[in-house]
Design an enzyme around this catalytic site. Structure first.
Site, PDB file in Angstrom:
ATOM      1  N   SER A  33       0.818  -1.214   0.000  1.00 19.25           N
ATOM      2  CA  SER A  33       0.000   0.000   0.000  1.00 19.25           C
ATOM      3  C   SER A  33       0.849   1.261   0.000  1.00 19.25           C
ATOM      4  O   SER A  33       0.512   2.245  -0.654  1.00 19.25           O
ATOM      5  CB  SER A  33      -0.933   0.010   1.209  1.00 19.25           C
ATOM      6  OG  SER A  33      -0.195   0.109   2.418  1.00 19.25           O
TER       7      SER A  33
ATOM      8  N   ALA B 131      -2.803  -6.963  -7.533  1.00 17.52           N
ATOM      9  CA  ALA B 131      -2.826  -5.510  -7.375  1.00 17.52           C
ATOM     10  C   ALA B 131      -3.394  -5.110  -6.018  1.00 17.52           C
ATOM     11  O   ALA B 131      -4.348  -5.718  -5.528  1.00 17.52           O
ATOM     12  CB  ALA B 131      -3.647  -4.880  -8.494  1.00 17.52           C
TER      13      ALA B 131
ATOM     14  N   GLU C  95       7.666  -9.249   4.202  1.00 16.14           N
ATOM     15  CA  GLU C  95       8.118  -8.171   5.086  1.00 16.14           C
ATOM     16  C   GLU C  95       6.884  -7.673   5.819  1.00 16.14           C
ATOM     17  O   GLU C  95       5.899  -7.293   5.192  1.00 16.14           O
ATOM     18  CB  GLU C  95       8.754  -7.045   4.281  1.00 16.14           C
ATOM     19  CG  GLU C  95       9.251  -5.902   5.139  1.00 16.14           C
ATOM     20  CD  GLU C  95       9.264  -4.596   4.397  1.00 16.14           C
ATOM     21  OE1 GLU C  95       8.778  -3.604   4.977  1.00 16.14           O
ATOM     22  OE2 GLU C  95       9.739  -4.561   3.243  1.00 16.14           O
TER      23      GLU C  95
ATOM     24  N   CYS D  18       7.916   1.319   6.396  1.00 12.50           N
ATOM     25  CA  CYS D  18       8.180   0.152   7.244  1.00 12.50           C
ATOM     26  C   CYS D  18       9.418   0.348   8.101  1.00 12.50           C
ATOM     27  O   CYS D  18       9.625  -0.380   9.067  1.00 12.50           O
ATOM     28  CB  CYS D  18       8.326  -1.095   6.382  1.00 12.50           C
ATOM     29  SG  CYS D  18       9.403  -0.875   4.965  1.00 12.50           S
TER      30      CYS D  18
END
Length: 530
Positions: A159, A186, A264, A301
């Protein structure tokens, strides 16, 4: 003008079997954009995976230089996405145009970087142990090893990076470089962006005569399970939440033929402030840290979610300065309504914890924007492995923890889960007794920073963007940098095969001129040469 059809991409064509559509949303206003996307059916997901499976052998059999041409062509097509594309991405994500332009360059440049990896040939990992027929008591056979792509790879879009970690992002680039066709799922937060980039990949595939099915893309919620469970899929790349990543890992492990998921997921990226650094530049550190925490509305992140310092008058003054700066930060629009809701929930949980105090940050408004927040927690919560302090709050928030001394600092770090990064802000005088501290951090994180901030990830050979669980599902890899290709390769050994039937990387003459390990000696020479 951009043309958005909203159909799934299968084997180089378009498909729209379902009448169910998903709407693209303006991230700033919450209003519907004029783009609808057909949710993939189970049959379409199956067709996309089968198309990738059919493409695997002809694509893997192409020379590394041909695959490099494909990646370079993708880079050219991405660079050619113009101002109308940038405007579209900003609408879907609320990210500024300068950020999107920079991310577009990063996306094309990492394609070019993997093309260079293919040309230099070290990714083959070629190892040759020539036969020793006279060896006693037993002769040694001729053994030769190199690495090939594992097969079709499912990649899930992120995102927070609509380009660099999405359709043509690092996972896609690494998989394609390894010789693995891709089925891309997607992200619902930027579907129109994904379509434009997918078009760029398909144009590049056609111009370089790649096999149909080398890249496929599907839209929709709930289609991920069909994709993960399809027997053609041999590996998964994912960037997102811990909950989402664990769900994919569990599904992949439960398959009749389990496959690896390189996910991740979650990291709070501790920043350690050492005493001399705080004494000499506490105000500057507070300013730099505020900028890092609030950069891009904290939607990284690697956002520094935990700040640890040793108790002192200077550290108390630093906290006061940091609180003042965080309180001054304006509200920012987040990527989408789901991200904002998740952020508000995380902030509310911190506010409700009896061992955590709120230092700065206005109450969250009713609109679509997020307010920066600063909290302070008791060190015992980390030592006792309090679950809430280990949770990533994805947004412009950080938590300060004050420890009594270096012994308590080590105890706090021992209680931390795996992280993507850890940062040491220090002066030379602070480093004399850091041996034990660094050894501990090395066990906990993938990237150790000195006097910098983690919200910037260079794409290069040496980068590690990974770390022990729950930062990632597999600490042996990285999702950024050229080492990322190794996640999608596996070794194959040839024993006593005639030279003419060996793959080129393993032939005696070394026709590709690649680096190889021959009888334990690194060389680019033909076998038998000095």
């Amino acid at each position: 003008m951009l043309e958005i059809r909203g159909h799934n991409y299968i084997a180089g064509g378009r498909s729209a079997e379902s009448a169910v559509t998903l709407q693209s949303i303006d991230a700033t206003t919450g209003e519907a954009l004029p783009y609808a996307f057909h949710q993939a059916t189970e049959a379409e997901v199956h067709a996309a995976a089968e198309a990738a499976a059919r493409a695997y052998t002809p694509y893997r059999d192409l020379s590394a230089h041909r695959r490099a041409e494909f990646l370079d062509a993708i880079a050219v097509e991405i660079d050619g996405l113009g101002d109308d594309f940038v405007s579209l991405v900003t609408q879907e994500t609320a990210l500024p145009s300068g950020r999107i332009q920079g991310e577009r360059a990063r996306t094309s440049n990492q394609m070019r970087l993997f093309a260079e990896v293919l040309r230099r040939g070290d990714f083959y990992g070629a190892r040759i142990d020539q036969a020793l027929p006279e060896r006693k008591p037993l002769p040694r056979p001729d053994l030769r090893q190199y690495r090939i792509g594992v097969g079709p790879v499912a990649v899930f879009g992120a995102s927070n990076f609509p380009l660099a970690f999405s359709t043509a992002g690092g996972d896609t680039a690494a998989a394609l470089a390894a010789g693995c066709p891709v089925v891309f799922k997607a992200h619902s937060g930027h579907m129109a962006t994904a379509e434009c980039v997918a078009d760029a990949i398909i144009r590049a595939a056609e111009k370089t005569r790649m096999p149909p099915g080398v890249f496929n893309m599907v839209y929709g919620s709930g289609v991920g399970e069909w994709l993960i469970k399809h027997p053609a899929i041999q590996a998964v790349g994912f960037t997102g939440s811990l909950k989402g990543g664990r769900a994919l890992c569990d599904m992949a492990a439960a398959r009749p033929n389990p496959i690896p998921v390189f996910a991740e997921m979650s990291s709070i990226n501790p920043v350690l402030l050492m005493p001399e650094a705080i004494k000499l530049r506490g105000a500057l550190i507070a300013s730099e840290l505020t900028a890092s925490v609030t950069l891009g509305c904290g939607q990284f992140c690697t956002n520094p979610g935990l700040v640890i310092g040793i108790r002192s008058a200077e550290f108390s003054a630093f906290i006061e300065t940091l609180a003042g700066l965080m309180a001054e930060q304006p509200a920012q629009t987040m990527l989408n309504a789901g991200t904002l809701e998740s952020y508000r929930s995380g902030v509310q949980r911190l506010r409700g914890h009896p061992g955590i105090g709120h230092l700065a940050g206005a109450a969250q408004a009713d609109g679509r924007q997020a307010q920066a927040q600063l909290f302070q927690a008791d060190a015992r919560l980390l030592i006792e492995a309090d679950a809430l302090l280990q949770e990533e709050v994805f947004g412009p928030t950080t938590i300060v923890v004050e420890v009594a001394d270096e012994h308590e600092l080590l105890a706090v770090l021992e209680g931390l889960h795996g992280q993507l990064t850890a940062t040491l802000i220090a002066e030379p005088a602070d480093l004399a007794s850091c041996g034990e501290l660094l050894a501990l951090l090395e066990r906990k994180v993938g990237r150790l920073l000195m006097n910098g901030y983690p919200t910037g990830v260079e794409v290069c050979d040496a980068m590690v963007h990974g770390g022990p669980y729950p930062a990632t599902s597999d600490a042996r890899g990285t999702s950024v940098g050229t080492l990322a290709i190794e996640r999608f390769l596996r070794p194959v050994c040839y024993q006593n095969w005639p030279d003419a039937l060996l793959p080129e990387p393993l032939r005696d003459a070394n026709p590709l001129g690649i680096p190889r390990l021959v009888d334990g000696v690194p060389t680019r020479s033909a076998c038998g040469e000095g």
